[in-house]
Design an enzyme around this catalytic site. Structure first.
Site, PDB file in Angstrom:
ATOM      1  N   HIS A   9     -29.367 144.340 -31.056  1.00  0.00           N
ATOM      2  CA  HIS A   9     -28.285 144.595 -30.089  1.00  0.00           C
ATOM      3  C   HIS A   9     -27.144 143.599 -30.288  1.00  0.00           C
ATOM      4  O   HIS A   9     -27.249 142.439 -29.901  1.00  0.00           O
ATOM      5  CB  HIS A   9     -28.869 144.458 -28.668  1.00  0.00           C
ATOM      6  CG  HIS A   9     -27.925 144.832 -27.575  1.00  0.00           C
ATOM      7  ND1 HIS A   9     -28.368 145.365 -26.377  1.00  0.00           N
ATOM      8  CD2 HIS A   9     -26.577 144.749 -27.450  1.00  0.00           C
ATOM      9  CE1 HIS A   9     -27.332 145.596 -25.582  1.00  0.00           C
ATOM     10  NE2 HIS A   9     -26.234 145.212 -26.204  1.00  0.00           N
ATOM     11  N   HIS A  62     -22.536 143.412 -30.629  1.00  0.00           N
ATOM     12  CA  HIS A  62     -21.220 144.064 -30.595  1.00  0.00           C
ATOM     13  C   HIS A  62     -20.301 143.364 -31.589  1.00  0.00           C
ATOM     14  O   HIS A  62     -19.998 142.188 -31.408  1.00  0.00           O
ATOM     15  CB  HIS A  62     -20.599 143.950 -29.193  1.00  0.00           C
ATOM     16  CG  HIS A  62     -21.429 144.563 -28.116  1.00  0.00           C
ATOM     17  ND1 HIS A  62     -21.202 145.825 -27.629  1.00  0.00           N
ATOM     18  CD2 HIS A  62     -22.500 144.084 -27.423  1.00  0.00           C
ATOM     19  CE1 HIS A  62     -22.090 146.099 -26.683  1.00  0.00           C
ATOM     20  NE2 HIS A  62     -22.893 145.059 -26.542  1.00  0.00           N
ATOM     21  N   PHE A  63     -19.860 144.099 -32.610  1.00  0.00           N
ATOM     22  CA  PHE A  63     -18.877 143.537 -33.550  1.00  0.00           C
ATOM     23  C   PHE A  63     -17.457 144.008 -33.214  1.00  0.00           C
ATOM     24  O   PHE A  63     -16.517 143.715 -33.944  1.00  0.00           O
ATOM     25  CB  PHE A  63     -19.240 143.898 -34.994  1.00  0.00           C
ATOM     26  CG  PHE A  63     -20.327 143.035 -35.595  1.00  0.00           C
ATOM     27  CD1 PHE A  63     -20.952 142.042 -34.847  1.00  0.00           C
ATOM     28  CD2 PHE A  63     -20.721 143.209 -36.917  1.00  0.00           C
ATOM     29  CE1 PHE A  63     -21.959 141.251 -35.397  1.00  0.00           C
ATOM     30  CE2 PHE A  63     -21.721 142.411 -37.485  1.00  0.00           C
ATOM     31  CZ  PHE A  63     -22.337 141.436 -36.728  1.00  0.00           C
ATOM     32  N   ARG A  64     -17.334 144.757 -32.121  1.00  0.00           N
ATOM     33  CA  ARG A  64     -16.019 145.137 -31.556  1.00  0.00           C
ATOM     34  C   ARG A  64     -15.128 145.917 -32.528  1.00  0.00           C
ATOM     35  O   ARG A  64     -13.920 145.934 -32.359  1.00  0.00           O
ATOM     36  CB  ARG A  64     -15.250 143.890 -31.095  1.00  0.00           C
ATOM     37  CG  ARG A  64     -16.002 142.977 -30.145  1.00  0.00           C
ATOM     38  CD  ARG A  64     -16.146 143.589 -28.798  1.00  0.00           C
ATOM     39  NE  ARG A  64     -16.610 142.637 -27.799  1.00  0.00           N
ATOM     40  CZ  ARG A  64     -17.386 142.972 -26.777  1.00  0.00           C
ATOM     41  NH1 ARG A  64     -17.789 144.218 -26.618  1.00  0.00           N
ATOM     42  NH2 ARG A  64     -17.745 142.075 -25.880  1.00  0.00           N
ATOM     43  N   HIS A 110     -32.050 144.046 -23.398  1.00  0.00           N
ATOM     44  CA  HIS A 110     -31.676 142.928 -22.519  1.00  0.00           C
ATOM     45  C   HIS A 110     -32.328 142.989 -21.133  1.00  0.00           C
ATOM     46  O   HIS A 110     -31.670 143.003 -20.114  1.00  0.00           O
ATOM     47  CB  HIS A 110     -30.163 142.672 -22.459  1.00  0.00           C
ATOM     48  CG  HIS A 110     -29.267 143.799 -22.015  1.00  0.00           C
ATOM     49  ND1 HIS A 110     -29.523 144.588 -20.927  1.00  0.00           N
ATOM     50  CD2 HIS A 110     -28.086 144.223 -22.517  1.00  0.00           C
ATOM     51  CE1 HIS A 110     -28.532 145.453 -20.779  1.00  0.00           C
ATOM     52  NE2 HIS A 110     -27.658 145.261 -21.734  1.00  0.00           N
ATOM     53  N   ASN A 137     -23.399 140.325 -18.493  1.00  0.00           N
ATOM     54  CA  ASN A 137     -23.997 141.489 -17.875  1.00  0.00           C
ATOM     55  C   ASN A 137     -25.217 141.919 -18.690  1.00  0.00           C
ATOM     56  O   ASN A 137     -25.085 142.114 -19.888  1.00  0.00           O
ATOM     57  CB  ASN A 137     -22.996 142.649 -17.825  1.00  0.00           C
ATOM     58  CG  ASN A 137     -23.580 143.805 -17.056  1.00  0.00           C
ATOM     59  OD1 ASN A 137     -23.928 143.668 -15.903  1.00  0.00           O
ATOM     60  ND2 ASN A 137     -23.747 144.929 -17.729  1.00  0.00           N
ATOM     61  N   ASP A 143     -27.463 140.554 -27.891  1.00  0.00           N
ATOM     62  CA  ASP A 143     -26.350 141.148 -27.133  1.00  0.00           C
ATOM     63  C   ASP A 143     -25.074 140.329 -27.390  1.00  0.00           C
ATOM     64  O   ASP A 143     -24.312 140.031 -26.467  1.00  0.00           O
ATOM     65  CB  ASP A 143     -26.644 141.249 -25.630  1.00  0.00           C
ATOM     66  CG  ASP A 143     -25.650 142.168 -24.916  1.00  0.00           C
ATOM     67  OD1 ASP A 143     -24.802 142.788 -25.598  1.00  0.00           O
ATOM     68  OD2 ASP A 143     -25.716 142.248 -23.680  1.00  0.00           O
ATOM     69  N   GLY A 158     -19.753 138.536 -21.037  1.00  0.00           N
ATOM     70  CA  GLY A 158     -20.397 138.539 -22.351  1.00  0.00           C
ATOM     71  C   GLY A 158     -20.612 137.137 -22.885  1.00  0.00           C
ATOM     72  O   GLY A 158     -20.008 136.169 -22.410  1.00  0.00           O
TER      73      GLY A 158
HETATM   74 ZN   LIG Z   1     -24.437 144.967 -25.168  1.00  0.00          ZN
END
Ligand SMILES: [Zn+2]
Length: 394
Positions: free
Chosen positions: A57, A59-61, A212, A251, A278, A293
């Site tokens: 999990h 995020h590389f955006r 998560h 979150n 995450d 984040g």
């Molecule tokens: Zn996430």
């Protein structure tokens, strides 16, 4: 690529011995003592060698917010943290067709060529209307689908999605939360959604992974589900596992001491299968404006080794299981063991390195984390992929 690592402590979930490891043509061909080699050699004295890490999990955006991160900066952070495989969350929006996003991510990642990625797609935000039809068009490109904010799907829709995933052998990753509940009730939302999705997973036999996990009560529900089926798995982030900074904006929210004690028990008794980061880069201004984040990919091993091994006395075998072997099994890749025939993807660690986490040290474009200033022991010093050294601290 051929390479030999000599005289190093070799760790996987079932191995802990000092020896040598030989990689030929990108694969492990020998593990043993006093191996002969004519290839390039790394002296591993006083260091640890583990299968490289796998993150379920992050995020590389990319393509949505490349000012915060992109596939290149994310990859650089990943190899610095000892990772060679990342399961990317969906960071696109309605202006991008799902197929276009998948093609873009895979071709850009191939061009960069540092790590392997898998691109998840999200159900619940983009795909409510024609979820099943879209899964049909992409199921040869993906291994899993993510239910983001599971409360957006009705029981009937979720049941259909789970049957489809079971049928197509897709893993369903669930972010169990209910943001319609008043603030301060995130644990309640997580428990309700974990229970609902868990019951439907039992009904359908769909492989279901809760990502998560962040409350002790949700973990109790998962423990109960796991007693009934081996198709339920879950992960926890290092920040939920370790940090007591309950005001730090992530979150789901960070929890207090009581939950953290329960998470440790969940690691020890095997209820928690994996550590996932995450990794969620955010700029300072965005955080001030209410976005949430924490970056995690560069820190996960340092934090877990310091907390789980040095402070709590758990073995490195457990870390290897949580960060390589189990997530590999969950996502369906052959990785996580130092055995002949497995890929030559390794992480080399200096277990004596003592350092503090500095805001200035990140390869990521962001440094949002509750762990700035936190002192860690142990650090990744090399990451090897298919026999190539792709990160070298020295
Ligand atoms: Zn996430």
């Amino acid at each position: 690529m051929n390479i030999m690592v000599k005289n190093i402590r070799l760790i996987d979930p079932f191995l802990d011995q000092v020896g040598d490891i030989l990689i030929e043509d990108g694969k492990i061909t020998q593990v043993g003592i006093d191996l002969e080699s004519r290839y390039e050699m790394i002296d591993g004295t006083n260091c640890i060698c583990m299968p490289s890490f796998v993150d379920l999990h992050a995020h590389f955006r990319d393509p949505l917010s490349t000012c915060k991160e992109d596939i290149l900066s994310g990859s650089l952070g990943a190899v610095k943290g000892g990772y060679t495989f990342i399961n990317l969350m969906y960071d696109s929006d309605d202006s991008w067709d799902i197929n276009k996003t998948l093609d873009y991510v895979y071709s850009k990642n191939k061009e960069i060529g540092l790590i392997d990625v898998h691109q998840s797609i999200f159900i619940g935000r983009h795909l409510d209307e024609n979820t099943l039809e879209i899964i049909n068009t992409i199921s040869d490109k993906v291994k899993n689908v993510v239910v983001e904010r599971s409360m957006n799907l009705s029981n009937t829709k979720l049941l259909e999605v789970m049957r489809k995933c079971k049928n197509d052998n897709l893993l369903l990753i669930v972010q169990a939360e209910d943001r319609n509940l008043p603030s301060g009730m995130s644990s309640m939302g997580e428990v309700l959604e974990t229970s609902r999705c868990g019951i439907l997973a039992l009904e359908t036999g769909c492989r279901t992974h809760f990502t998560h996990v962040s409350s002790k009560d949700a973990l109790i529900v998962i423990k109960g589900l796991k007693e009934k089926t081996n198709k339920i798995t879950c992960d926890i982030t290092p920040h939920h596992l370790i940090s007591t900074e309950t005001e730090y904006p992530v979150n789901p929210p960070l929890k207090a001491e009581e939950d953290i004690k329960m998470f440790l028990r969940g690691i020890i008794d095997g209820t928690i299968d994996s550590i996932a980061t995450d990794h969620a880069p955010q700029k300072k201004n965005d955080m001030l404006n209410g976005l949430t984040g924490a970056v995690g990919i560069e820190l996960a091993f340092r934090l877990c080794f310091t907390y789980l091994c040095r402070e709590q006395g758990l073995s490195l075998n457990v870390i290897s299981k949580l960060m390589s072997f189990n997530p590999s099994n969950i996502i369906g890749i052959k990785h996580g063991l130092l055995r002949t025939g497995y890929n030559g993807n390794l992480t080399i660690i200096d277990p004596l390195n003592e350092s503090a986490i500095l805001e200035s040290e990140f390869a990521s474009k962001c440094s949002n984390t509750p762990f700035i200033g936190y002192k860690t022991i142990g650090k990744v010093i090399k990451t090897i992929k298919n026999g190539h050294v792709i990160f070298d601290l020295c």
